[in-house]
Design a protein around this motif. Sequence first.
Motif, PDB file in Angstrom:
ATOM      1  N   LYS A  79      -3.881  -8.775   8.255  1.00 47.13           N
ATOM      2  CA  LYS A  79      -2.672  -7.947   7.479  1.00 47.13           C
ATOM      3  C   LYS A  79      -2.361  -8.972   6.365  1.00 47.13           C
ATOM      4  CE  LYS A  79       1.963  -6.128   7.450  1.00 47.13           C
ATOM      5  NZ  LYS A  79       2.215  -6.589   6.254  1.00 47.13           N
ATOM      6  N   ASP A  80      -2.444 -10.412   6.692  1.00 44.30           N
ATOM      7  CA  ASP A  80      -2.012 -11.135   5.454  1.00 44.30           C
ATOM      8  C   ASP A  80      -2.910 -11.131   4.803  1.00 44.30           C
ATOM      9  OD1 ASP A  80       0.449 -11.916   6.796  1.00 44.30           O
ATOM     10  OD2 ASP A  80      -0.526 -13.916   7.808  1.00 44.30           O
ATOM     11  N   LEU A  81      -4.297 -10.946   4.961  1.00 49.36           N
ATOM     12  CA  LEU A  81      -5.377 -11.209   3.997  1.00 49.36           C
ATOM     13  C   LEU A  81      -5.460  -9.851   3.178  1.00 49.36           C
ATOM     14  CD1 LEU A  81      -8.036 -12.487   2.760  1.00 49.36           C
ATOM     15  CD2 LEU A  81      -9.075 -11.130   5.019  1.00 49.36           C
ATOM     16  N   LEU A  82      -5.080  -8.726   4.001  1.00 51.42           N
ATOM     17  CA  LEU A  82      -4.825  -7.237   3.171  1.00 51.42           C
ATOM     18  C   LEU A  82      -3.977  -7.301   2.341  1.00 51.42           C
ATOM     19  CD1 LEU A  82      -6.262  -4.533   3.295  1.00 51.42           C
ATOM     20  CD2 LEU A  82      -4.509  -4.010   4.920  1.00 51.42           C
ATOM     21  N   ASP A  83      -2.796  -7.886   2.406  1.00 52.27           N
ATOM     22  CA  ASP A  83      -1.731  -8.177   1.705  1.00 52.27           C
ATOM     23  C   ASP A  83      -2.002  -8.919   0.436  1.00 52.27           C
ATOM     24  OD1 ASP A  83      -0.166  -6.687   3.394  1.00 52.27           O
ATOM     25  OD2 ASP A  83       1.089  -8.459   3.996  1.00 52.27           O
ATOM     26  N   ARG A  84      -2.812 -10.100   0.575  1.00 47.23           N
ATOM     27  CA  ARG A  84      -3.306 -10.905  -0.666  1.00 47.23           C
ATOM     28  C   ARG A  84      -4.329 -10.228  -1.531  1.00 47.23           C
ATOM     29  NH1 ARG A  84      -5.252 -16.199   1.997  1.00 47.23           N
ATOM     30  NH2 ARG A  84      -5.278 -15.015   3.685  1.00 47.23           N
ATOM     31  N   VAL A  85      -5.326  -9.170  -0.880  1.00 49.54           N
ATOM     32  CA  VAL A  85      -6.050  -8.706  -1.500  1.00 49.54           C
ATOM     33  C   VAL A  85      -5.687  -7.317  -2.211  1.00 49.54           C
ATOM     34  CG1 VAL A  85      -8.209  -6.769  -0.930  1.00 49.54           C
ATOM     35  CG2 VAL A  85      -8.119  -8.979   0.045  1.00 49.54           C
ATOM     36  N   TYR A  86      -4.303  -6.909  -1.854  1.00 50.65           N
ATOM     37  CA  TYR A  86      -3.629  -5.971  -2.400  1.00 50.65           C
ATOM     38  C   TYR A  86      -3.062  -6.343  -3.805  1.00 50.65           C
ATOM     39  CZ  TYR A  86       0.017  -2.214  -3.435  1.00 50.65           C
ATOM     40  OH  TYR A  86       0.519  -1.294  -3.845  1.00 50.65           O
ATOM     41  N   VAL A  87      -2.396  -7.719  -3.604  1.00 58.82           N
ATOM     42  CA  VAL A  87      -1.729  -8.274  -4.758  1.00 58.82           C
ATOM     43  C   VAL A  87      -2.731  -8.521  -5.764  1.00 58.82           C
ATOM     44  CG1 VAL A  87      -0.616 -10.450  -5.498  1.00 58.82           C
ATOM     45  CG2 VAL A  87       0.247  -8.900  -3.572  1.00 58.82           C
ATOM     46  N   GLN A  88      -3.888  -9.229  -5.119  1.00 56.19           N
ATOM     47  CA  GLN A  88      -4.980  -9.626  -6.227  1.00 56.19           C
ATOM     48  C   GLN A  88      -5.507  -8.258  -7.064  1.00 56.19           C
ATOM     49  OE1 GLN A  88      -7.734 -11.934  -3.823  1.00 56.19           O
ATOM     50  NE2 GLN A  88      -6.555 -13.462  -3.712  1.00 56.19           N
ATOM     51  N   THR A  89      -5.964  -7.266  -6.208  1.00 61.62           N
ATOM     52  CA  THR A  89      -6.330  -6.113  -6.858  1.00 61.62           C
ATOM     53  C   THR A  89      -5.470  -5.413  -7.900  1.00 61.62           C
ATOM     54  OG1 THR A  89      -7.193  -5.635  -4.878  1.00 61.62           O
ATOM     55  CG2 THR A  89      -6.891  -3.564  -6.405  1.00 61.62           C
ATOM     56  N   VAL A  90      -4.100  -5.424  -7.806  1.00 58.83           N
ATOM     57  CA  VAL A  90      -3.183  -4.863  -8.597  1.00 58.83           C
ATOM     58  C   VAL A  90      -3.106  -5.960  -9.958  1.00 58.83           C
ATOM     59  CG1 VAL A  90      -0.441  -5.175  -9.157  1.00 58.83           C
ATOM     60  CG2 VAL A  90      -1.313  -4.072  -7.048  1.00 58.83           C
ATOM     61  N   GLU A  91      -3.249  -7.255  -9.509  1.00 58.71           N
ATOM     62  CA  GLU A  91      -3.326  -8.234 -10.742  1.00 58.71           C
ATOM     63  C   GLU A  91      -4.735  -7.772 -11.522  1.00 58.71           C
ATOM     64  OE1 GLU A  91      -1.082 -10.112 -11.963  1.00 58.71           O
ATOM     65  OE2 GLU A  91       0.117  -9.226 -10.581  1.00 58.71           O
ATOM     66  N   LYS A  92      -5.917  -7.723 -10.984  1.00 57.97           N
ATOM     67  CA  LYS A  92      -7.103  -7.238 -11.536  1.00 57.97           C
ATOM     68  C   LYS A  92      -6.856  -5.920 -12.481  1.00 57.97           C
ATOM     69  CE  LYS A  92     -10.426 -10.026  -9.899  1.00 57.97           C
ATOM     70  NZ  LYS A  92     -11.154 -10.900 -10.628  1.00 57.97           N
ATOM     71  N   LEU A 158      -1.565  16.224  -8.888  1.00 56.25           N
ATOM     72  CA  LEU A 158      -2.681  15.368  -8.312  1.00 56.25           C
ATOM     73  C   LEU A 158      -2.232  13.940  -8.861  1.00 56.25           C
ATOM     74  CD1 LEU A 158      -5.639  17.944  -9.459  1.00 56.25           C
ATOM     75  CD2 LEU A 158      -4.305  17.561  -7.072  1.00 56.25           C
ATOM     76  N   ASP A 159      -2.258  13.227  -7.794  1.00 56.08           N
ATOM     77  CA  ASP A 159      -1.692  11.824  -8.278  1.00 56.08           C
ATOM     78  C   ASP A 159      -3.135  10.747  -8.330  1.00 56.08           C
ATOM     79  OD1 ASP A 159      -0.735   9.330  -8.370  1.00 56.08           O
ATOM     80  OD2 ASP A 159       0.861   9.706  -6.938  1.00 56.08           O
ATOM     81  N   PHE A 160      -3.320  10.471  -9.317  1.00 54.10           N
ATOM     82  CA  PHE A 160      -4.595   9.438  -9.457  1.00 54.10           C
ATOM     83  C   PHE A 160      -3.961   8.151 -10.145  1.00 54.10           C
ATOM     84  CE2 PHE A 160      -6.310  13.592  -9.724  1.00 54.10           C
ATOM     85  CZ  PHE A 160      -7.431  13.803  -8.825  1.00 54.10           C
ATOM     86  N   THR A 161      -2.808   7.838  -9.683  1.00 52.71           N
ATOM     87  CA  THR A 161      -2.350   6.541 -10.308  1.00 52.71           C
ATOM     88  C   THR A 161      -3.017   5.477  -9.358  1.00 52.71           C
ATOM     89  OG1 THR A 161      -0.352   6.597  -8.745  1.00 52.71           O
ATOM     90  CG2 THR A 161      -0.041   7.446 -11.105  1.00 52.71           C
ATOM     91  N   TYR A 162      -3.383   4.339  -9.745  1.00 50.13           N
ATOM     92  CA  TYR A 162      -3.638   3.147  -9.112  1.00 50.13           C
ATOM     93  C   TYR A 162      -2.861   2.602  -7.972  1.00 50.13           C
ATOM     94  CZ  TYR A 162      -6.732   3.043 -13.231  1.00 50.13           C
ATOM     95  OH  TYR A 162      -7.647   3.583 -14.457  1.00 50.13           O
ATOM     96  N   ASP A 163      -1.567   2.959  -8.277  1.00 50.98           N
ATOM     97  CA  ASP A 163      -0.779   2.430  -7.336  1.00 50.98           C
ATOM     98  C   ASP A 163      -0.835   3.246  -6.027  1.00 50.98           C
ATOM     99  OD1 ASP A 163       0.571   2.580 -10.051  1.00 50.98           O
ATOM    100  OD2 ASP A 163       1.805   0.993  -9.033  1.00 50.98           O
ATOM    101  N   SER A 164      -0.871   4.617  -6.415  1.00 46.36           N
ATOM    102  CA  SER A 164      -0.885   5.758  -5.071  1.00 46.36           C
ATOM    103  C   SER A 164      -2.191   5.408  -4.475  1.00 46.36           C
ATOM    104  CB  SER A 164      -0.910   6.871  -5.871  1.00 46.36           C
ATOM    105  OG  SER A 164      -1.092   7.994  -4.704  1.00 46.36           O
TER     106      SER A 164
END
Length: 183
Positions: A79-92, A158-164
Motif C-alpha cells: 500500500k505504501d508503494l502504491l501510495d508513492r506510485v500514485y503521487v509520482q504518477t500525479v507529478e509525471k 463521462l469522466d475522463f479526468t486523470y484524477d478519476s
Amino acid sequence: MGLEIVVKDIQEGARAEVSRIKAEGDAKASEIINEAKDIQKKTLGDSLAKTEEDLQNLHQQVISSANLEVKRITLNKRKDLLDRVYVQTVEKIKSMPASKKEELLKTVINKYEASGARVYSSKDSEEIVKKLTSLSYAGNLDSIGGVVLENENGTVRLDFTYDSILKNVYERSLKQISDLLYG
C-alpha cells in the motif's frame, strides 16, 4: 490355675484377632494405596495429554498469528508503494509535455465526442480542448488533466479526468490488497 489358662487363651485369642485385623488393615491400606497410585497415573496422563494438546494449539496460534502479521506488513508495504506510485504518477502527469497532453486529449475527445454536448477540462487544458472539439466548453474542473463530457440535459457524464482514472486504479489495487489480507 484354671483362671490363668482362661486369661492366656483370651490373650492369645486377642493377639490372633489383632494380627488378623492388622493383616486386613494392611491389605486394605495396600489396596487403597494402589488405587490412589492408579488414579494418580491416570490423572497425570490426562493432565499431560491436555497440556500437550494445549501446547499444540498455542503453537498453531502463534504460527498463524506470525503468518498474519507477515502478511499484514507485506500488504502495508504494498500500500505504501502504491501510495508513492500514485503521487509520482500525479507529478509525471503534471510535468508531461504539452504535446503529449494534447495527444491524449485528442484521443479521448475523438473517441467520445459524439456522446456529449458539453465538455469540461482543467484550466491548464482549456485552450487545447477548445481547439480539439466542436462541443460547447462548459467550464473548468479542479483536476490535473483530462476532460469530462456531458450530454445536453446533464444526465450523463463521462469522466475522463486523470484524477478519476488514477483514483479508480488506486481503489482497485487497494481492493486487491484488502482481498489478499482478509479474503
